[in-house]
Scaffold this motif. Structure first.
Motif, PDB file in Angstrom:
ATOM      1  N   ILE A   1       0.767  -0.796  -0.008  1.00 27.43           N
ATOM      2  CA  ILE A   1       0.012  -0.036  -0.308  1.00 27.43           C
ATOM      3  C   ILE A   1       0.992   0.943  -0.247  1.00 27.43           C
ATOM      4  O   ILE A   1       1.337   1.525   0.854  1.00 27.43           O
ATOM      5  N   GLY A   2       0.681   2.252  -0.675  1.00 32.86           N
ATOM      6  CA  GLY A   2       1.781   3.353  -1.154  1.00 32.86           C
ATOM      7  C   GLY A   2       1.560   3.973  -2.114  1.00 32.86           C
ATOM      8  O   GLY A   2       1.052   3.267  -3.561  1.00 32.86           O
ATOM      9  N   GLU A   3       1.733   5.328  -2.727  1.00 35.96           N
ATOM     10  CA  GLU A   3       2.880   5.911  -1.663  1.00 35.96           C
ATOM     11  C   GLU A   3       1.314   6.970  -1.123  1.00 35.96           C
ATOM     12  O   GLU A   3       0.862   7.779  -1.335  1.00 35.96           O
ATOM     13  N   ILE A   4       2.112   6.374   0.467  1.00 39.35           N
ATOM     14  CA  ILE A   4       1.114   6.932   1.498  1.00 39.35           C
ATOM     15  C   ILE A   4       1.248   8.001   2.469  1.00 39.35           C
ATOM     16  O   ILE A   4       2.719   7.976   2.526  1.00 39.35           O
ATOM     17  N   GLY A   5       0.991   8.899   3.706  1.00 37.41           N
ATOM     18  CA  GLY A   5       1.525   9.407   4.424  1.00 37.41           C
ATOM     19  C   GLY A   5       1.301  11.050   3.998  1.00 37.41           C
ATOM     20  O   GLY A   5      -0.547  11.267   4.384  1.00 37.41           O
ATOM     21  N   LEU A   6       1.999  11.939   4.941  1.00 34.59           N
ATOM     22  CA  LEU A   6       1.899  12.974   4.626  1.00 34.59           C
ATOM     23  C   LEU A   6       2.924  13.814   3.722  1.00 34.59           C
ATOM     24  O   LEU A   6       4.008  14.140   4.502  1.00 34.59           O
ATOM     25  N   ASP A   7       2.298  15.694   4.107  1.00 36.85           N
ATOM     26  CA  ASP A   7       3.296  16.283   3.219  1.00 36.85           C
ATOM     27  C   ASP A   7       2.701  17.546   4.106  1.00 36.85           C
ATOM     28  O   ASP A   7       1.876  18.756   3.556  1.00 36.85           O
ATOM     29  N   TYR A   8       3.419  18.400   3.991  1.00 35.67           N
ATOM     30  CA  TYR A   8       3.018  19.620   5.027  1.00 35.67           C
ATOM     31  C   TYR A   8       4.220  20.529   4.119  1.00 35.67           C
ATOM     32  O   TYR A   8       4.034  21.603   4.635  1.00 35.67           O
ATOM     33  N   HIS A   9       4.701  20.336   3.246  1.00 34.03           N
ATOM     34  CA  HIS A   9       5.860  21.117   1.794  1.00 34.03           C
ATOM     35  C   HIS A   9       4.853  22.302   1.632  1.00 34.03           C
ATOM     36  O   HIS A   9       5.318  23.247   1.185  1.00 34.03           O
ATOM     37  N   TYR A  10       3.327  21.571   1.168  1.00 33.93           N
ATOM     38  CA  TYR A  10       2.975  22.720   0.343  1.00 33.93           C
ATOM     39  C   TYR A  10       1.866  23.277   0.853  1.00 33.93           C
ATOM     40  O   TYR A  10       1.241  22.750   1.533  1.00 33.93           O
ATOM     41  N   ASP A  11       2.096  24.694   0.824  1.00 34.84           N
ATOM     42  CA  ASP A  11       0.612  25.787   1.684  1.00 34.84           C
ATOM     43  C   ASP A  11      -0.587  25.237   0.970  1.00 34.84           C
ATOM     44  O   ASP A  11      -1.906  24.895   1.643  1.00 34.84           O
ATOM     45  N   ASP A  12      -0.410  25.228  -0.515  1.00 35.96           N
ATOM     46  CA  ASP A  12      -2.005  24.764  -0.796  1.00 35.96           C
ATOM     47  C   ASP A  12      -2.687  23.667  -1.073  1.00 35.96           C
ATOM     48  O   ASP A  12      -3.265  22.897  -1.740  1.00 35.96           O
ATOM     49  N   GLY A  13      -1.987  22.820  -0.022  1.00 34.95           N
ATOM     50  CA  GLY A  13      -1.864  21.032   0.028  1.00 34.95           C
ATOM     51  C   GLY A  13      -3.655  20.575   0.027  1.00 34.95           C
ATOM     52  O   GLY A  13      -3.799  21.958   1.206  1.00 34.95           O
ATOM     53  N   PRO A  14      -3.288  19.464   0.705  1.00 33.69           N
ATOM     54  CA  PRO A  14      -5.375  19.174   0.807  1.00 33.69           C
ATOM     55  C   PRO A  14      -4.907  19.240   2.385  1.00 33.69           C
ATOM     56  O   PRO A  14      -3.640  19.302   3.691  1.00 33.69           O
ATOM     57  N   ALA A  15      -5.929  19.604   3.643  1.00 31.46           N
ATOM     58  CA  ALA A  15      -5.985  19.866   5.326  1.00 31.46           C
ATOM     59  C   ALA A  15      -4.782  19.319   5.841  1.00 31.46           C
ATOM     60  O   ALA A  15      -5.098  18.095   5.454  1.00 31.46           O
ATOM     61  N   ARG A  16      -4.138  19.670   6.850  1.00 32.06           N
ATOM     62  CA  ARG A  16      -3.791  18.750   7.270  1.00 32.06           C
ATOM     63  C   ARG A  16      -4.763  17.387   8.364  1.00 32.06           C
ATOM     64  O   ARG A  16      -4.767  16.105   7.714  1.00 32.06           O
ATOM     65  N   GLU A  17      -5.515  17.632   8.891  1.00 36.91           N
ATOM     66  CA  GLU A  17      -6.563  16.858   8.913  1.00 36.91           C
ATOM     67  C   GLU A  17      -6.833  15.622   8.123  1.00 36.91           C
ATOM     68  O   GLU A  17      -6.505  14.790   8.190  1.00 36.91           O
TER      69      GLU A  17
END
Ligand code: NI
Length: 254
Positions: free
Chosen positions: A90-106
């Motif tokens: 299963i992948g790739e999955i995870g978190l990406d906080y680099h982009y301000d306009d990406g999906p919300a963290r929640e």
């Protein structure tokens, strides 16, 4: 023979020569590839490539940047895809906080958590993308209590690497380790046992020196193996052999 454990051959960068390139890789010493999906279309594309080429395997999942496209049908799709004999993770999955306009963290957190649970239910390893989200990634991975995972293109500290390794997880490294400013990741390789390291290119991105900035492909793996060989004080051949065995074990290939 090399195992590229993470390459995106479904990417449009390969539209001009995908088939030629993939067919020629075994002659260049690359005999195994895992192509991860980043959402619905690319997971399907990964499966199609795996069906076409004996040396290509697929992973399926929603990348954090596609997290807001995840819905109830996505879960059904993953269950269906996982039955395919060439879907190995299963992948790739995870978190990406680099982009301000990406999906919300929640949203990212919820979709990552759901897919971690899915992987456990399906007894499949996970490929984790962690960009500038180290603490949250580690926390979710810990609380999922799942022993089969890899942090791909690992970019955290040596301290965090030790914690990940204690969970039974693996780390994989890209051409980034050949870059001039790569001191931190070299420290990580020093503390990581070779038995827990896998090689990857993340093609078409992150081409190693001396091809930095160009389109990447799996034939660039020797540059990555050489850096690890230098740090560990062993031959590149041993790095290639052991990391390949690690990949075969991790993805449970026969
Ligand atoms: Ni990737």
């Amino acid at each position: 023979m090399y195992f590229d454990t993470h390459a995106h051959y479904d990417d449009e960068a390969f539209d001009v020569d995908r088939d030629e390139l993939l067919a020629a890789l075994p002659e260049k010493g690359v005999s195994l590839i895992v192509n991860p999906g980043c959402g619905y279309e690319s997971s399907l594309a990964a499966i199609r490539l795996a069906e076409k080429y004996p040396h290509v395997y697929a992973a399926v999942g929603w990348h954090p940047q596609d997290a807001d496209k995840w819905n109830e049908q996505s879960e059904t799709a993953v269950w269906e895809w996982a039955k395919h004999e060439k879907v190995v993770a299963i992948g790739e999955i995870g978190l990406d906080y680099h982009y301000d306009d990406g999906p919300a963290r929640e949203t990212q957190l919820a979709v990552f958590r759901t897919q971690l649970e899915l992987a456990k239910d399906l007894n499949l390893p996970v490929i984790v993308h962690d960009r500038e989200a180290h603490a949250d990634c580690l926390e979710l991975v810990r609380s999922a209590n799942w022993t089969r995972g890899v942090f791909h293109c690992y970019s955290g500290s040596a301290e965090m690497a030790r914690e990940i390794l204690e969970l039974g997880w693996y780390l994989s490294f890209t051409g980034v380790i050949t870059f001039k400013n790569a001191r931190k990741v070299l420290d990580v390789i020093r503390v990581t046992p070779l038995e827990r390291i896998m090689l990857e290119t993340d093609s078409p991105y992150l081409a190693p020196v001396p091809n930095r900035g160009k389109r990447n492909d799996s034939s660039n793996l020797p540059y990555i193996a050489q850096v690890i060989a230098d740090i560990k004080g062993i031959s590149p051949e041993d790095v290639v052999r052991i990391t390949r065995e690690n990949g075969v074990r991790f993805f449970n290939l026969h």
